[in-house]
Design an enzyme around this catalytic site. Sequence first.
Site, PDB file in Angstrom:
ATOM      1  N   ARG A  61      -3.705  -9.263 -10.591  1.00  0.00           N
ATOM      2  CA  ARG A  61      -2.768  -8.365 -10.620  1.00  0.00           C
ATOM      3  C   ARG A  61      -1.247  -8.698 -10.712  1.00  0.00           C
ATOM      4  NH1 ARG A  61      -0.388  -4.670  -6.254  1.00  0.00           N
ATOM      5  NH2 ARG A  61       0.148  -2.688  -7.119  1.00  0.00           N
ATOM      6  N   HIS A  65       1.363  -7.636 -13.482  1.00  0.00           N
ATOM      7  CA  HIS A  65       2.798  -7.190 -12.937  1.00  0.00           C
ATOM      8  C   HIS A  65       3.772  -8.158 -13.627  1.00  0.00           C
ATOM      9  CE1 HIS A  65       1.719  -4.147  -9.746  1.00  0.00           C
ATOM     10  NE2 HIS A  65       1.141  -4.092 -10.825  1.00  0.00           N
ATOM     11  N   ASN A  92       5.154  -3.367  -6.102  1.00  0.00           N
ATOM     12  CA  ASN A  92       4.997  -4.717  -5.670  1.00  0.00           C
ATOM     13  C   ASN A  92       5.048  -4.957  -4.143  1.00  0.00           C
ATOM     14  OD1 ASN A  92       4.616  -5.482  -8.400  1.00  0.00           O
ATOM     15  ND2 ASN A  92       6.587  -6.128  -8.592  1.00  0.00           N
ATOM     16  N   HIS A 191      -9.756  -3.193 -11.771  1.00  0.00           N
ATOM     17  CA  HIS A 191     -10.090  -2.460 -10.531  1.00  0.00           C
ATOM     18  C   HIS A 191     -11.287  -2.606  -9.985  1.00  0.00           C
ATOM     19  CE1 HIS A 191      -6.067   0.199 -11.184  1.00  0.00           C
ATOM     20  NE2 HIS A 191      -5.947  -1.007 -11.067  1.00  0.00           N
ATOM     21  N   ASP A 250     -17.480  -6.946 -11.837  1.00  0.00           N
ATOM     22  CA  ASP A 250     -18.749  -6.223 -12.780  1.00  0.00           C
ATOM     23  C   ASP A 250     -18.194  -4.985 -13.111  1.00  0.00           C
ATOM     24  OD1 ASP A 250     -18.561  -4.659 -10.530  1.00  0.00           O
ATOM     25  OD2 ASP A 250     -20.125  -5.526  -9.265  1.00  0.00           O
TER      26      ASP A 250
HETATM   27  C1  HEM Z   1      -3.795   1.434 -15.942  1.00  0.00           C
HETATM   28  C2  HEM Z   1      -2.891   1.472 -15.140  1.00  0.00           C
HETATM   29  C3  HEM Z   1      -2.967   0.817 -13.635  1.00  0.00           C
HETATM   30  C4  HEM Z   1      -2.506   1.589 -12.596  1.00  0.00           C
HETATM   31  C5  HEM Z   1      -1.841   3.034 -12.503  1.00  0.00           C
HETATM   32  C6  HEM Z   1      -2.779   0.681 -11.626  1.00  0.00           C
HETATM   33  C7  HEM Z   1      -2.742   0.865 -10.383  1.00  0.00           C
HETATM   34  C8  HEM Z   1      -2.768   0.085  -9.175  1.00  0.00           C
HETATM   35  C9  HEM Z   1      -2.729   0.477  -7.575  1.00  0.00           C
HETATM   36  C10 HEM Z   1      -2.043   1.704  -7.393  1.00  0.00           C
HETATM   37  C11 HEM Z   1      -3.140  -0.582  -7.142  1.00  0.00           C
HETATM   38  C12 HEM Z   1      -3.128  -0.692  -5.532  1.00  0.00           C
HETATM   39  C13 HEM Z   1      -1.868  -1.128  -5.013  1.00  0.00           C
HETATM   40  C14 HEM Z   1      -1.795  -1.131  -3.422  1.00  0.00           C
HETATM   41  O1  HEM Z   1      -2.338  -1.960  -2.719  1.00  0.00           O
HETATM   42  O2  HEM Z   1      -1.437  -0.041  -3.010  1.00  0.00           O
HETATM   43  C15 HEM Z   1      -3.678  -1.427  -7.860  1.00  0.00           C
HETATM   44  C16 HEM Z   1      -4.597  -2.642  -7.535  1.00  0.00           C
HETATM   45  C17 HEM Z   1      -4.979  -3.732  -8.333  1.00  0.00           C
HETATM   46  N1  HEM Z   1      -4.741  -3.426  -9.722  1.00  0.00           N
HETATM   47 FE1  HEM Z   1      -4.195  -1.968 -10.949  1.00  0.00          FE
HETATM   48  N2  HEM Z   1      -3.362  -0.386 -11.999  1.00  0.00           N
HETATM   49  C18 HEM Z   1      -3.451  -0.440 -13.529  1.00  0.00           C
HETATM   50  C19 HEM Z   1      -3.837  -1.500 -14.197  1.00  0.00           C
HETATM   51  C20 HEM Z   1      -4.185  -2.663 -13.969  1.00  0.00           C
HETATM   52  C21 HEM Z   1      -4.499  -3.744 -14.702  1.00  0.00           C
HETATM   53  C22 HEM Z   1      -4.153  -3.623 -16.329  1.00  0.00           C
HETATM   54  C23 HEM Z   1      -4.637  -4.594 -13.977  1.00  0.00           C
HETATM   55  C24 HEM Z   1      -5.121  -6.257 -14.367  1.00  0.00           C
HETATM   56  C25 HEM Z   1      -5.595  -6.481 -15.608  1.00  0.00           C
HETATM   57  C26 HEM Z   1      -4.943  -4.430 -12.644  1.00  0.00           C
HETATM   58  C27 HEM Z   1      -5.331  -5.068 -11.584  1.00  0.00           C
HETATM   59  C28 HEM Z   1      -5.398  -4.762 -10.400  1.00  0.00           C
HETATM   60  C29 HEM Z   1      -6.060  -5.463  -9.316  1.00  0.00           C
HETATM   61  C30 HEM Z   1      -6.635  -6.599  -9.341  1.00  0.00           C
HETATM   62  C31 HEM Z   1      -5.607  -4.841  -8.037  1.00  0.00           C
HETATM   63  C32 HEM Z   1      -6.228  -5.197  -6.625  1.00  0.00           C
HETATM   64  C33 HEM Z   1      -4.913  -5.963  -6.188  1.00  0.00           C
HETATM   65  C34 HEM Z   1      -5.150  -6.675  -4.720  1.00  0.00           C
HETATM   66  O3  HEM Z   1      -6.368  -6.520  -4.179  1.00  0.00           O
HETATM   67  O4  HEM Z   1      -4.275  -7.404  -4.143  1.00  0.00           O
HETATM   68  N3  HEM Z   1      -4.458  -3.172 -12.568  1.00  0.00           N
HETATM   69  N4  HEM Z   1      -3.298  -1.038  -9.152  1.00  0.00           N
END
Ligand code: HEM
Length: 352
Positions: A61, A65, A92, A191, A250
Amino acid sequence: MVAAIVAVVVAVVCLRLPAVARGQLQVGFYNTSCPNAESLVQQAVASAFANDSGIAAGLIRLHFHDCFVRGCDASVLLVSANGTAERDAAPNKPSLRGFEVIDAAKAAVEKSCARTVSCADIVAFAARDSINLTGQAAYQVPSGRRDGNFSLDQDALNNLPPPTFTAQQLVDRFANKTLTAEEMVILSGAHTVGRSFCSSFLARIWNNTTATVDTGLSPAYAALLQALCPSSPNAATTTAVDPTTPAVLDNNYYKLLSLNLGLFFSDNQLRTNATLNTSVNSFAANETLWKQKFVAAMVKMGNIEVLTGTQGEIRLNCSVVNNRSSVAAPEAQMARHYYSGSTASIEEIATS
Ligand code: HEM
Ligand SMILES: *[C@@H]1O[C@H](CO)[C@@H](O)[C@H](O)[C@H]1NC(C)=O
Ligand SMILES: *[C@@H]1O[C@H](CO)[C@@H](O)[C@H](O)[C@H]1NC(C)=O
Ligand SMILES: *[C@@H]1O[C@H](CO)[C@@H](O)[C@H](O)[C@H]1NC(C)=O
Ligand SMILES: *[C@@H]1O[C@H](CO)[C@@H](O)[C@H](O)[C@H]1NC(C)=O
Ligand SMILES: *[C@@H]1O[C@H](CO)[C@@H](O)[C@H](O)[C@H]1NC(C)=O
Ligand SMILES: *[C@@H]1O[C@H](CO)[C@@H](O)[C@H](O)[C@H]1NC(C)=O
Ligand SMILES: *[C@@H]1O[C@H](CO)[C@@H](O)[C@H](O)[C@H]1NC(C)=O
Ligand SMILES: *[C@@H]1O[C@H](CO)[C@@H](O)[C@H](O)[C@H]1NC(C)=O
Ligand SMILES: *[C@@H]1O[C@H](CO)[C@@H](O)[C@H](O)[C@H]1NC(C)=O
Ligand SMILES: *[C@@H]1O[C@H](CO)[C@@H](O)[C@H](O)[C@H]1NC(C)=O
Ligand SMILES: *[C@@H]1O[C@H](CO)[C@@H](O)[C@H](O)[C@H]1NC(C)=O
Ligand SMILES: *[C@@H]1O[C@H](CO)[C@@H](O)[C@H](O)[C@H]1NC(C)=O
């Protein structure tokens, strides 16, 4: 007349070719300048992962970002004296993690080859290594990014998609970063790993209005989430985004969408939208297909608005831009870089 036009065309081509070559990232950019760079980063990530497997999701992530805000230039790592950098923005803080892993990797790399490897490349390598550690064959990541000198919280708000976005809004945000609708669906598959704080889906489970809840959140899952996250939840509570296999890369993310188990409103948009759900269905049916496309889309994302050649700098400390006196001679000849939020920069600006 014709000769003149030919001469102009030749001149333009000659001027453009090196510029294009300079602007491109290359696999093995540090082959000769820092041959251990990628393996040192890999070791730092593996060691952090051994302590906490969740760090892999954090690092994936972090790259996303970084790239979506001023390009993949490590601007997301900069700290600000008054708390107005990207990392201070709501998308963030406090959720983004992995900063200390990047710092550890940077320390190891600086020890081996000083002032050579950018923080932006370390972030890109660390994302690749995290993807490998969670279940995907390692792949090559082009490098040669340079670090930016500016980081502003408002830029994060303007460019990162929030979990309340509709399909159209998500597609538009990604299009602005040269990524297609299909690539948006592919990258959302990240995700499949990681966690979320309650705040990212709170309105969806407690304010059940047409604006926040679609047909797509299983009532049983909603009840579980409501028990975990009361309407005024403990700020530290988190839950897995993919509760079946939170540390494995996966295609379960896509399977969960079809079962009304997508955690965010934005996730569920991929399934309820007739254009996007054909991709969702094909990735739910074929994990190999998704992984192939995921790796390609990550590489493409890693190219967004990168600084290369003599642009930007090689930051010495990933949290702050270089100040002039700490910079080696060749660097000092380049454009001066300041970061408005750092103490050192404020001094520099005052004296310049
Ligand atoms: C399509 C639009 C996207 C939205 C609206 C979105 C939104 C979010 C949100 C709200 C979270 C949780 C944040 C929290 O802890 O409250 C999250 C977590 C995460 N997102 Fe996304 N995301 C998007 C796209 C992506 C993309 C493109 C990637 C990477 C290629 C990504 C990778 C991740 C990962 C790996 C997590 C888990 C982070 C952690 O465990 O620390 N996301 N995302
Ligand atoms: C670095 O070495 C690898 C493996 O030999 C090669 O594939 C790559 O093209 C090289 N890159 C550069 C920039 O020399
Ligand atoms: C191990 O992970 C925990 C979080 O799960 C973190 O607080 C701690 O700093 C990590 N320790 C090391 C040595 O990385
Ligand atoms: C990670 O990459 C290494 C080195 O290429 C490879 O041996 C390993 O199988 C990869 N892990 C997975 C889960 O594919
Ligand atoms: C699109 O991206 C550019 C470059 O990052 C940015 O300046 C602009 O604000 C973005 N526009 C929207 C609507 O997101
Ligand atoms: C529910 O909606 C109201 C009005 O928009 C808002 O003030 C409140 O914060 C929301 N509650 C949650 C838990 O999101
Ligand atoms: C939202 O409201 C509808 C209609 O009242 C209901 O069927 C659904 O289960 C509710 N969803 C959640 C997540 O509370
Ligand atoms: C589905 O998403 C596309 C963008 O890919 C958008 O143009 C279209 O309006 C969406 N359809 C609906 C019904 O929201
Ligand atoms: C795909 O989206 C369309 C339009 O919303 C819907 O009719 C269809 O049931 C969806 N397909 C799946 C498998 O969810
Ligand atoms: C799944 O995708 C892979 C990679 O594109 C392809 O080679 C394979 O034939 C697909 N499998 C099925 C069952 O469609
Ligand atoms: C890097 O800069 C940060 C912020 O000023 C500071 O806290 C940290 O100690 C520095 N790290 C190193 C290795 O000097
Ligand atoms: C930051 O870098 C940009 C582009 O590399 C440059 O145009 C700008 O002047 C720099 N800002 C400062 C304050 O040095
Ligand atoms: C934070 O510091 C920067 C640089 O000194 C300044 O431009 C900005 O206005 C400050 N922001 C706030 C909210 O004080």
